[in-house]
Design an enzyme around this catalytic site. Structure first.
Site, mmCIF file in Angstrom:
data_model
loop_
_atom_site.group_PDB
_atom_site.id
_atom_site.type_symbol
_atom_site.label_atom_id
_atom_site.label_comp_id
_atom_site.label_asym_id
_atom_site.label_seq_id
_atom_site.Cartn_x
_atom_site.Cartn_y
_atom_site.Cartn_z
ATOM 1 N N SER A 134 9.987 34.613 12.570
ATOM 2 C CA SER A 134 10.759 35.935 12.223
ATOM 3 C C SER A 134 10.564 37.167 13.115
ATOM 4 O O SER A 134 11.007 38.296 12.915
ATOM 5 C CB SER A 134 10.003 36.443 10.872
ATOM 6 O OG SER A 134 8.827 36.263 10.580
ATOM 7 N N CYS A 154 9.578 22.642 7.780
ATOM 8 C CA CYS A 154 11.020 22.410 8.542
ATOM 9 C C CYS A 154 10.751 22.135 10.220
ATOM 10 O O CYS A 154 9.543 22.533 10.478
ATOM 11 C CB CYS A 154 11.764 23.600 8.431
ATOM 12 S SG CYS A 154 11.037 25.008 9.361
ATOM 13 N N GLU A 181 9.193 32.477 -1.100
ATOM 14 C CA GLU A 181 9.730 30.930 -1.060
ATOM 15 C C GLU A 181 9.313 30.318 -2.153
ATOM 16 O O GLU A 181 9.961 29.490 -2.904
ATOM 17 C CB GLU A 181 9.558 30.216 0.171
ATOM 18 C CG GLU A 181 10.380 29.000 -0.022
ATOM 19 C CD GLU A 181 9.878 28.271 1.538
ATOM 20 O OE1 GLU A 181 9.689 28.851 2.609
ATOM 21 O OE2 GLU A 181 9.941 27.047 1.457
ATOM 22 N N HIS A 196 10.364 38.355 7.269
ATOM 23 C CA HIS A 196 8.858 39.006 6.991
ATOM 24 C C HIS A 196 8.701 39.789 8.593
ATOM 25 O O HIS A 196 7.850 39.295 9.181
ATOM 26 C CB HIS A 196 7.885 38.206 6.501
ATOM 27 C CG HIS A 196 8.248 37.788 5.281
ATOM 28 N ND1 HIS A 196 7.617 36.584 4.815
ATOM 29 C CD2 HIS A 196 8.706 38.484 4.312
ATOM 30 C CE1 HIS A 196 7.953 36.507 3.557
ATOM 31 N NE2 HIS A 196 8.508 37.727 3.077
ATOM 32 N N CYS A 201 13.887 31.050 14.518
ATOM 33 C CA CYS A 201 14.506 29.563 14.129
ATOM 34 C C CYS A 201 15.820 30.076 13.622
ATOM 35 O O CYS A 201 16.481 31.074 13.663
ATOM 36 C CB CYS A 201 13.582 29.182 12.974
ATOM 37 S SG CYS A 201 13.840 30.203 11.444
ATOM 38 N N HIS A 246 14.209 33.630 2.183
ATOM 39 C CA HIS A 246 13.003 32.865 1.836
ATOM 40 C C HIS A 246 13.735 32.056 0.246
ATOM 41 O O HIS A 246 13.074 31.233 -0.150
ATOM 42 C CB HIS A 246 11.979 33.622 1.611
ATOM 43 C CG HIS A 246 11.359 34.590 2.603
ATOM 44 N ND1 HIS A 246 12.101 35.858 2.858
ATOM 45 C CD2 HIS A 246 10.896 34.385 3.492
ATOM 46 C CE1 HIS A 246 11.628 36.266 3.865
ATOM 47 N NE2 HIS A 246 10.965 35.528 4.559
ATOM 48 N N SER A 303 3.922 37.356 6.906
ATOM 49 C CA SER A 303 4.595 36.104 7.579
ATOM 50 C C SER A 303 3.996 34.761 7.294
ATOM 51 O O SER A 303 2.939 34.718 8.111
ATOM 52 C CB SER A 303 5.226 36.400 9.023
ATOM 53 O OG SER A 303 5.679 35.107 9.583
ATOM 54 N N SER A 304 4.332 34.061 6.494
ATOM 55 C CA SER A 304 3.391 32.593 6.191
ATOM 56 C C SER A 304 3.202 31.778 7.446
ATOM 57 O O SER A 304 2.352 31.313 7.891
ATOM 58 C CB SER A 304 3.941 31.898 4.929
ATOM 59 O OG SER A 304 3.191 30.507 4.865
#
Ligand code: 0CH
Ligand code: SF4
Length: 316
Positions: free
Chosen positions: A273, A200, A131, A46, A17, A79, A228-229
Site C-alpha cells: 500500500s 496472495c 480483512e 492502509h 500490488c 480489504h 498495514s499488515s
C-alpha cells in the site's frame, strides 16, 4: 554527495500490488464520474499518503456506512467488507462501488463454498483486521473460527474433525502460516485446503524478495503504515532472514538517522500500500547524506492487473 559509502539493496517487487492499484483507481474514477464528495468506507488502502492525496481530490474517509449521506456514492476499501455492509447500502438505496481486491473476494467465495458443503471453517488471520472482519462477515456468526497462532491451531476443537476447512488472510507471513497449516493438517488429515494459497501473489513475492537480500544488511527499512499488515510482515521477514535490524517507516521524514550509525548496507522495500514516490524520497534523503550505490534485487516480475467494476463504466 561524497561521504560515507552506503549500499542500498532495493527489493523488486515492492510497493503497490494490482489490488491496491485498482482500489485507488476506483476512487479516482468515482470522483471523475460522480464529482466530489465520494465517500470511502475505511482507508481505501492502509496508507496516509494515499488517503491524503485522495482527500485532496474530494474523497471523504469514514469508518462506517452510517456516516455517509444516502445521496452520495460510497466505495468499500480493498480489504473487503462483511455482507451486511452492501446489504445496508442497498437498503438505503445508495450507489456503492466495491473496491475489495478480487483475491480477497476469492477467499470470501471459498468460505461460502465450504459453508454450503457443511464444513466447519477455520480462518487463519489477525483479530480485528478489516480483512478478517470482512471474511468472517460473509457467513453467519459462529460459522468461522479465527486462528491467530500455532497454539490456537492446537487448541481448536471442531464439532466434527473429519469435516473441517481452512482459509487465510491474504497478507500473512508465508512461513508462519505454513507452520499453523502443518499443525492443522497433522490434527485433521482430511482438512480442505485452498486450491492454491490464499496468501496472495503480491504478499508472497514481496516476502521472497526480502528473504533474498536481508542477509548482510545492517539495517532494513520497510516503507509502510503501522496499520498495514503486509508491511509489518516484511519487517519480521527481514529480521528473520538475517538483517541485523529492521524497521517500518512511513516515509523519509520519519527516519531517525541515528539508526544509520555503522550501517554500510541498507535493505529497502515498500509494502503493497506504499507509493513508489516514498521509496524514491527515502533514496534521495540517503543520497543527501551518503555516497550511495543502489543495487536492485529482483526476484520476480509481476504482470497481474484487475479490471475495474462495471458500475464505473455504466450510466448511473
Ligand atoms: O496489508 P493490509 O491488509 O493491512 O492492507 P494494506 O496495507 O492496505 O495493503 C493492501 C492490501 C489490501 C487487502 O489485501
Ligand atoms: Fe489483493 Fe494481495 Fe494486493 Fe491484498 S495484497 S490488495 S490481496 S493483490
Amino acid at each position: 554527495m561524497q561521504g560515507r559509502k552506503l549500499e542500498i539493496r532495493l527489493a523488486a517487487p515492492r510497493g503497490f500490488c494490482a489490488g491496491v492499484d485498482r482500489a485507488i483507481q476506483i476512487v479516482e474514477e468515482a470522483l471523475g464520474k460522480w464529482g466530489a464528495p465520494v465517500y470511502v468506507r475505511h482507508e481505501i488502502v492502509h496508507n496516509q499518503h494515499v488517503v491524503s492525496r485522495l482527500e485532496g481530490m474530494g474523497a471523504v474517509f469514514v469508518e462506517e456506512l452510517d456516516e455517509c449521506p444516502p445521496d452520495r456514492p460510497v466505495v468499500f476499501s480493498a480489504h473487503g467488507v462483511p455482507k451486511a455492509v452492501p446489504a445496508e447500502a442497498e437498503r438505503r438505496e445508495m450507489v456503492y462501488v466495491d473496491a475489495t481486491c478480487p483475491l480477497v473476494s476469492k477467499v470470501h467465495v471459498e468460505a461460502e463454498r465450504h459453508h454450503k458443503a457443511g464444513r466447519e471453517i477455520v480462518l487463519i488471520g489477525h483479530a480485528g483486521h478489516p480483512e478478517v472482519i470482512g471474511t468472517m462477515g460473509q457467513l453467519p456468526d459462529g460459522a468461522i473460527t479465527l486462528i491467530e497462532t500455532e497454539d490456537d491451531a492446537r487448541a481448536f476443537e471442531p464439532k466434527n474433525a473429519a469435516n473441517v476447512a481452512f482459509v487465510t488472510q491474504t497478507t500473512l507471513s508465508v512461513d508462519d502460516t505454513a507452520d499453523i497449516v502443518a499443525i492443522l493438517q497433522d490434527r485433521f488429515p482430511d482438512i480442505s485446503a485452498p486450491h492454491k494459497e490464499d496468501i496472495c501473489y503480491a504478499t508472497t513475492n514481496r516476502q521472497e524478495a526480502v528473504k533474498a537480500m536481508a542477509e548482510g544488511c545492517d539495517l532494513f527499512l520497510v516503507i509502510g503504515a503501522e496499520t498495514s499488515s503486509n508491511s509489518k510482515r516484511l519487517v519480521e521477514v527481514a529480521k528473520r532472514a538475517g538483517a541485523k535490524d529492521s524497521r517500518l517507516v512511513a516515509s523519509a521524514s520519519n527516519v531517525d538517522w541515528d539508526w544509520f550509525q555503522g550501517v554500510e548496507t541498507l535493505g529497502l522495500t515498500a509494502g503493497a500500500s506504499a507509493p513508489e514516490d516514498l521509496v524514491q524520497g527515502l533514496i534521495a534523503a540517503c543520497r543527501a547524506r551518503f555516497d550511495i550505490e543502489v543495487v536492485p534485487v529482483t526476484t520476480a516480475r509481476e504482470t497481474v492487473t484487475f479490471k475495474l467494476p462495471r458500475v464505473l463504466a455504466a450510466e448511473v
